[in-house]
Design an enzyme around this catalytic site. Structure first.
Site, PDB file in Angstrom:
ATOM      1  N   SER A 226       0.833  -1.199   0.000  1.00 54.27           N
ATOM      2  CA  SER A 226       0.000   0.000   0.000  1.00 54.27           C
ATOM      3  C   SER A 226       0.870   1.252   0.000  1.00 54.27           C
ATOM      4  O   SER A 226       2.027   1.230   0.443  1.00 54.27           O
ATOM      5  CB  SER A 226      -0.919   0.003   1.225  1.00 54.27           C
ATOM      6  OG  SER A 226      -0.158   0.202   2.407  1.00 54.27           O
ATOM      7  N   CYS A 281      -2.564  -4.389  -8.223  1.00 59.39           N
ATOM      8  CA  CYS A 281      -2.303  -2.961  -8.391  1.00 59.39           C
ATOM      9  C   CYS A 281      -2.450  -2.523  -9.833  1.00 59.39           C
ATOM     10  O   CYS A 281      -2.467  -1.324 -10.117  1.00 59.39           O
ATOM     11  CB  CYS A 281      -0.920  -2.596  -7.859  1.00 59.39           C
ATOM     12  SG  CYS A 281       0.437  -3.305  -8.817  1.00 59.39           S
TER      13      CYS A 281
END
Length: 499
Positions: A226, A281
């Site tokens: 993240s 992602c």
């Protein structure tokens, strides 16, 4: 109950901290294993042993190191099905998707076979009177890789191939959510001929990560996860003089022009948005159709495709489109964001909130959701949902659509669907995003190019795999050499001018 231990000095090593974490089967919600969590002392010991082993490995010539990579390719192909089964059981992704996870990592190992060529330096003779100059690429020493749950094979292999082929020792700290495949990879490297201690797999949580960041031995850190954690690791690593290559979150836009093949675009969006339950992602999570007519036609084509998606466990067969998300907490967060989207005024065209699978009611399954008429101020647009949710934001013009992608804080990947070459070239040139697809929904570069996002999707100067990886995992030494000929009259106290 199965236990997952560390991999230290060429063998499994039970943890000594007394701390463990649960490893779930995401399809059933059951705990299937316990993974050891390392203390700082355990991490420090693993690093110290890696430093000892690296001396000999770094002195091994690049061709011999490349042979380990050659053997590793064979072993990964041999064990791919076995590894994919374990990967699916811990992560939740479908069996074909799990094999793809391993395959894209294997391709970087294939590329790393070319290490002797990639590590060559430069040379010039006659740089001055009797002077030659040349450069050498040398390993950093001990480096660390901190890798995420969503690609437990691919991203470790992306890090390990170039780092090991360059002569470094590696501390791999994989996600504690699906830790078994990284251990399997370490065992295969041993079988391929990697000396003991050169690759250490140390499982852990923040304590283990901070031990890596605080270590004076670790010279570089590669991270994927993240954005808040990427920024934390980048800043803390840089503060202690380490190289850092940290990749974070994403909110990837797909712009659909009025001239696009909408059937192709709809198929691409469904695969890119909902594959792997959206836990990647490079997922296309925002569709930006240009013009109301384009938007209406796109939604009309998306809805039946999404409603036909088959959600289930990997054991249900290869026709399952996606499986559960990784944890109960991930499921809760996705459902919360979908609810927020409804509350903030987006139109929920396909609602996956109440999805339930008979016999797997305790699993972490989330049905596919599709939003229309979202706006940039909404949480579902600003936040990386990391789940099977596609958000549609309508744009009036191409420039408005481009501006949406460029103004977002993330800059990992993007795509445009169009038949017009001029529009495509303009988009690829102007957008401030690291990876661009033109009629390609998930623009992940092949192993001999580099992978990396811009803006808050990436921290650091060099990307993953490709030539950048070998630059990241080596430092350049430049040698100036002079071999005098004849008898010299005495010392010189200034640089001799060029003749």
């Amino acid at each position: 109950m199965r236990s997952v231990h560390h991999w230290i000095d060429g063998k499994e090593a039970p943890g000594k901290s007394g701390r463990t974490a649960d490893v779930y089967n995401p399809a059933t919600g059951e705990v299937q294993a316990k993974v050891d969590l390392a203390s700082k002392a355990e991490m420090d010991a693993a690093i110290a042993r890696a430093a000892e082993a690296q001396v000999g490995w770094g002195a091994t010539n690049p061709q011999r190191r490349a042979r380990v990579m050659m053997k590793m390719v064979d072993l990964l192909n041999r064990d791919m099905d076995k590894m994919a089964e374990v990967l699916s059981s811990e992560h939740g992704k479908t069996f074909p998707d799990a094999k793809g996870d391993i395959q894209r990592g294997l391709e970087v190992i294939e590329y790393s076979i070319g290490a002797p060529q990639l590590l060559k330096g430069e040379f010039i003779d006659g740089a001055g009177p009797g002077i030659d100059m040349y450069s050498m690429r040398q390993p950093l020493g001990v480096v660390a890789a901190i890798t995420p749950f969503n690609f437990p094979a691919m991203i470790p292999l992306w890090k390990l191939g170039p780092a090991l082929a360059s002569g470094n020792a590696v501390i791999l700290k994989p996600s504690e959510r699906d830790p078994t495949v990284p251990n399997m990879i370490a065992a295969l490297f041993k079988e391929a001929g990697l000396p003991d201690g050169v690759l250490q797999v140390v499982h852990g949580d923040k304590e283990a990560v901070d031990a890596i960041l605080d270590s004076e031995v670790i010279q570089a850190v590669g991270f994927v996860g993240s954005t808040p954690i990427a920024q934390y690791i980048y800043e803390r690593a840089a503060a202690t003089g380490k190289r850092a290559q940290c990749f974070g979150g994403a909110k990837n836009h797909a712009i659909i022009m009025p001239d696009a093949d909408l059937d192709q675009a709809a198929d691409a969006l469904v695969g890119a948005a909902y594959g792997a339950a959206g836990e990647r992602c490079m997922a296309l999570s925002v569709a930006v159709p240009v013009g109301e007519e384009t938007a209406d036609r796109l939604i009309e084509k998306l809805v039946p495709r999404i409603e036909k998606l088959k959600v289930g466990p990997h054991t249900a067969g290869d026709d399952v489109d996606f499986g559960p998300v990784v944890t109960a907490a991930a499921k809760k967060n996705i459902l919360r964001l979908v609810e927020t989207g409804v509350e903030q005024g987006a139109k929920l065209v396909v609602d996956g909130r109440n999805f339930s699978l008979q016999g797997y009611e305790d699993g972490f399954f989330v049905g596919p959701s599709l939003f229309d008429h979202a706006t940039p101020d909404m949480d579902i647009y600003k936040t990386e949902i990391f789940g099977p949710v596609l958000t549609t934001v309508r744009a009036k013009t191409y420039d408005e659509a481009l501006k949406l992608a460029m103004d977002h804080e993330y800059g990992n990947g993007t795509a445009i669907f169009t038949r017009d070459g001029d529009t495509a070239r303009d988009f690829a040139s102007r957008c401030n995003i690291g990876m661009v697809g033109i009629n390609v929904p998930i623009p992940v570069p092949l192993a001999y190019f580099t992978f990396g996002g811009w803006k808050k999707s990436g921290f650091g100067d060099l990307n993953q795999h490709g030539p950048d990886a070998f630059r990241f995992y080596t430092r350049t030494k430049t040698v100036t050499s002079r071999w005098p000929s004849g008898i010299k009259e005495g010392a010189a106290f200034n640089f001799k001018a060029m003749d």
